[in-house]
Design a protein around this motif. Structure first.
Motif, short mmCIF file in Angstrom:
data_model
loop_
_atom_site.label_atom_id
_atom_site.label_comp_id
_atom_site.label_asym_id
_atom_site.label_seq_id
_atom_site.Cartn_x
_atom_site.Cartn_y
_atom_site.Cartn_z
N TYR A 60 0.83 -1.21 0.00
CA TYR A 60 0.00 0.00 0.00
C TYR A 60 0.86 1.26 0.00
N PHE A 61 1.95 1.25 0.77
CA PHE A 61 2.84 2.41 0.79
C PHE A 61 3.50 2.63 -0.56
N GLU A 62 3.92 1.57 -1.20
CA GLU A 62 4.55 1.70 -2.52
C GLU A 62 3.54 2.23 -3.55
N GLU A 63 2.33 1.72 -3.49
CA GLU A 63 1.28 2.17 -4.40
C GLU A 63 0.97 3.66 -4.16
N SER A 64 0.89 4.02 -2.90
CA SER A 64 0.59 5.41 -2.56
C SER A 64 1.75 6.33 -2.90
N ARG A 65 2.97 5.88 -2.71
CA ARG A 65 4.14 6.69 -3.05
C ARG A 65 4.13 7.00 -4.54
N ALA A 66 3.84 5.99 -5.35
CA ALA A 66 3.78 6.21 -6.79
C ALA A 66 2.65 7.19 -7.15
N GLN A 67 1.56 7.13 -6.41
CA GLN A 67 0.42 8.01 -6.68
C GLN A 67 0.71 9.45 -6.26
N PHE A 68 1.38 9.64 -5.12
CA PHE A 68 1.58 10.98 -4.59
C PHE A 68 2.87 11.65 -5.06
N GLN A 69 3.80 10.91 -5.61
CA GLN A 69 5.07 11.49 -6.04
C GLN A 69 4.87 12.64 -7.03
N PRO A 70 4.05 12.49 -8.07
CA PRO A 70 3.86 13.62 -9.00
C PRO A 70 3.24 14.84 -8.31
N MET A 71 2.32 14.61 -7.39
CA MET A 71 1.67 15.71 -6.69
C MET A 71 2.68 16.46 -5.83
N VAL A 72 3.52 15.73 -5.14
CA VAL A 72 4.54 16.35 -4.29
C VAL A 72 5.52 17.15 -5.14
N GLU A 73 5.94 16.60 -6.26
CA GLU A 73 6.85 17.32 -7.15
C GLU A 73 6.19 18.58 -7.69
N LYS A 74 4.91 18.50 -8.01
CA LYS A 74 4.18 19.67 -8.50
C LYS A 74 4.13 20.76 -7.43
N LEU A 75 3.83 20.38 -6.19
CA LEU A 75 3.81 21.35 -5.09
C LEU A 75 5.18 21.98 -4.87
N GLN A 76 6.23 21.17 -4.94
CA GLN A 76 7.57 21.70 -4.77
C GLN A 76 7.91 22.70 -5.87
N GLU A 77 7.52 22.40 -7.11
CA GLU A 77 7.77 23.32 -8.21
C GLU A 77 7.00 24.62 -8.02
N GLN A 78 5.77 24.53 -7.51
CA GLN A 78 4.97 25.74 -7.29
C GLN A 78 5.54 26.59 -6.16
N LEU A 79 6.08 25.95 -5.15
CA LEU A 79 6.58 26.68 -4.00
C LEU A 79 7.99 27.23 -4.21
N LYS A 80 8.75 26.65 -5.13
CA LYS A 80 10.12 27.08 -5.35
C LYS A 80 10.21 28.55 -5.75
N PRO A 81 9.49 29.01 -6.78
CA PRO A 81 9.60 30.44 -7.13
C PRO A 81 9.04 31.33 -6.02
N LEU A 82 8.05 30.83 -5.33
CA LEU A 82 7.43 31.61 -4.26
C LEU A 82 8.43 31.86 -3.14
N SER A 83 9.16 30.82 -2.75
CA SER A 83 10.11 30.99 -1.65
C SER A 83 11.29 31.86 -2.07
N SER A 84 11.77 31.70 -3.30
CA SER A 84 12.88 32.55 -3.74
C SER A 84 12.42 33.99 -3.90
N ASN A 85 11.17 34.19 -4.31
CA ASN A 85 10.63 35.53 -4.46
C ASN A 85 10.53 36.21 -3.09
N ILE A 86 10.05 35.50 -2.10
CA ILE A 86 9.95 36.04 -0.74
C ILE A 86 11.35 36.35 -0.22
#
Length: 130
Positions: A60-86
Protein backbone atom coordinates in the motif's frame (compact mmCIF):
# COMPACT_ATOMS: atom_id res chain seq x y z
CA UNK A 1 12.63 56.64 11.26
CA UNK A 2 9.90 54.95 13.30
CA UNK A 3 7.52 55.34 10.39
CA UNK A 4 9.97 53.79 7.95
CA UNK A 5 10.41 50.78 10.24
CA UNK A 6 6.65 50.47 10.51
CA UNK A 7 6.31 50.75 6.72
CA UNK A 8 8.95 48.04 6.19
CA UNK A 9 7.17 45.76 8.65
CA UNK A 10 3.83 46.32 6.91
CA UNK A 11 5.35 45.60 3.48
CA UNK A 12 6.92 42.39 4.79
CA UNK A 13 3.62 41.29 6.30
CA UNK A 14 1.77 42.09 3.08
CA UNK A 15 4.24 40.06 1.02
CA UNK A 16 3.96 37.12 3.41
CA UNK A 17 0.18 37.36 3.44
CA UNK A 18 -0.04 37.42 -0.35
CA UNK A 19 2.38 34.50 -0.65
CA UNK A 20 0.43 32.46 1.87
CA UNK A 21 -2.84 33.16 0.06
CA UNK A 22 -1.30 31.97 -3.22
CA UNK A 23 -0.31 28.70 -1.59
CA UNK A 24 -3.73 28.28 0.05
CA UNK A 25 -5.51 28.56 -3.30
CA UNK A 26 -3.86 25.42 -4.72
CA UNK A 27 -3.56 23.39 -1.55
CA UNK A 28 -7.13 22.35 -0.47
CA UNK A 29 -7.70 19.73 -3.16
CA UNK A 30 -4.28 18.21 -2.63
CA UNK A 31 -4.66 18.30 1.14
CA UNK A 32 -7.98 16.53 0.76
CA UNK A 33 -6.29 13.78 -1.26
CA UNK A 34 -3.65 13.38 1.43
CA UNK A 35 -6.31 13.21 4.17
CA UNK A 36 -8.20 10.59 2.15
CA UNK A 37 -4.97 8.64 1.74
CA UNK A 38 -4.41 8.46 5.49
CA UNK A 39 -8.03 7.60 6.16
CA UNK A 40 -7.82 4.74 3.62
CA UNK A 41 -4.60 3.58 5.26
CA UNK A 42 -6.25 3.45 8.69
CA UNK A 43 -9.27 1.60 7.28
CA UNK A 44 -7.12 -0.98 5.53
CA UNK A 45 -4.94 -1.52 8.59
CA UNK A 46 -8.05 -2.21 10.69
CA UNK A 47 -9.14 -4.98 8.28
CA UNK A 48 -5.78 -6.78 8.09
CA UNK A 49 -4.57 -9.15 10.81
CA UNK A 50 -1.49 -11.20 11.55
CA UNK A 51 1.72 -11.58 9.50
CA UNK A 52 0.16 -10.39 6.25
CA UNK A 53 -0.09 -6.89 7.75
CA UNK A 54 3.51 -6.00 6.91
CA UNK A 55 3.22 -7.22 3.32
CA UNK A 56 -0.02 -5.37 2.69
CA UNK A 57 1.28 -2.21 4.36
CA UNK A 58 4.43 -2.23 2.20
CA UNK A 59 2.40 -2.78 -0.95
CA UNK A 60 0.00 0.00 0.00
CA UNK A 61 2.84 2.41 0.79
CA UNK A 62 4.55 1.70 -2.52
CA UNK A 63 1.28 2.17 -4.40
CA UNK A 64 0.59 5.41 -2.56
CA UNK A 65 4.14 6.69 -3.05
CA UNK A 66 3.78 6.21 -6.79
CA UNK A 67 0.42 8.01 -6.68
CA UNK A 68 1.58 10.98 -4.59
CA UNK A 69 5.07 11.49 -6.04
CA UNK A 70 3.86 13.62 -9.00
CA UNK A 71 1.67 15.71 -6.69
CA UNK A 72 4.54 16.35 -4.29
CA UNK A 73 6.85 17.32 -7.15
CA UNK A 74 4.18 19.67 -8.50
CA UNK A 75 3.81 21.35 -5.09
CA UNK A 76 7.57 21.70 -4.77
CA UNK A 77 7.77 23.32 -8.21
CA UNK A 78 4.97 25.74 -7.29
CA UNK A 79 6.58 26.68 -4.00
CA UNK A 80 10.12 27.08 -5.35
CA UNK A 81 9.60 30.44 -7.13
CA UNK A 82 7.43 31.61 -4.26
CA UNK A 83 10.11 30.99 -1.65
CA UNK A 84 12.88 32.55 -3.74
CA UNK A 85 10.63 35.53 -4.46
CA UNK A 86 9.95 36.04 -0.74
CA UNK A 87 13.64 35.62 0.01
CA UNK A 88 14.54 38.27 -2.58
CA UNK A 89 12.16 40.72 -0.89
CA UNK A 90 13.01 39.92 2.71
CA UNK A 91 16.83 40.05 2.49
CA UNK A 92 16.99 43.74 1.47
CA UNK A 93 14.32 44.60 4.03
CA UNK A 94 16.22 42.79 6.77
CA UNK A 95 19.46 44.55 5.81
CA UNK A 96 17.70 47.90 5.83
CA UNK A 97 16.09 47.27 9.21
CA UNK A 98 19.39 46.07 10.64
CA UNK A 99 21.15 49.21 9.36
CA UNK A 100 18.48 51.40 10.94
CA UNK A 101 18.38 49.52 14.24
CA UNK A 102 22.16 49.32 14.77
CA UNK A 103 22.56 52.99 15.82
CA UNK A 104 19.49 52.70 18.05
CA UNK A 105 20.96 49.65 19.75
CA UNK A 106 24.20 51.53 20.44
CA UNK A 107 22.25 54.48 21.81
CA UNK A 108 20.14 52.18 23.99
CA UNK A 109 23.26 50.49 25.33
CA UNK A 110 24.76 53.87 26.22
CA UNK A 111 21.59 54.87 28.06
CA UNK A 112 21.47 51.61 29.99
CA UNK A 113 25.13 51.98 30.99
CA UNK A 114 24.46 55.56 32.15
CA UNK A 115 21.46 54.42 34.23
CA UNK A 116 23.44 51.58 35.80
CA UNK A 117 26.34 53.93 36.60
CA UNK A 118 23.89 56.42 38.13
CA UNK A 119 22.29 53.69 40.26
CA UNK A 120 25.69 52.38 41.34
CA UNK A 121 26.88 55.87 42.32
CA UNK A 122 23.70 56.61 44.29
CA UNK A 123 23.80 53.24 46.05
CA UNK A 124 27.45 53.84 47.04
CA UNK A 125 26.43 57.18 48.52
CA UNK A 126 23.58 55.60 50.50
CA UNK A 127 25.40 52.50 51.76
CA UNK A 128 27.85 52.83 54.66
CA UNK A 129 31.54 52.32 53.82
CA UNK A 130 32.93 48.88 54.51
Amino acid sequence: MKFSLLAILLVALAIGSESASLVKRDAPAELEKIAKYFQDLVDKLKNVEGPELANKANAYFEESRAQFQPMVEKLQEQLKPLSSNIEDHIKPLAASVQAQVAPLAGLFQTHVEDVLKFVADKSKAILPPQ
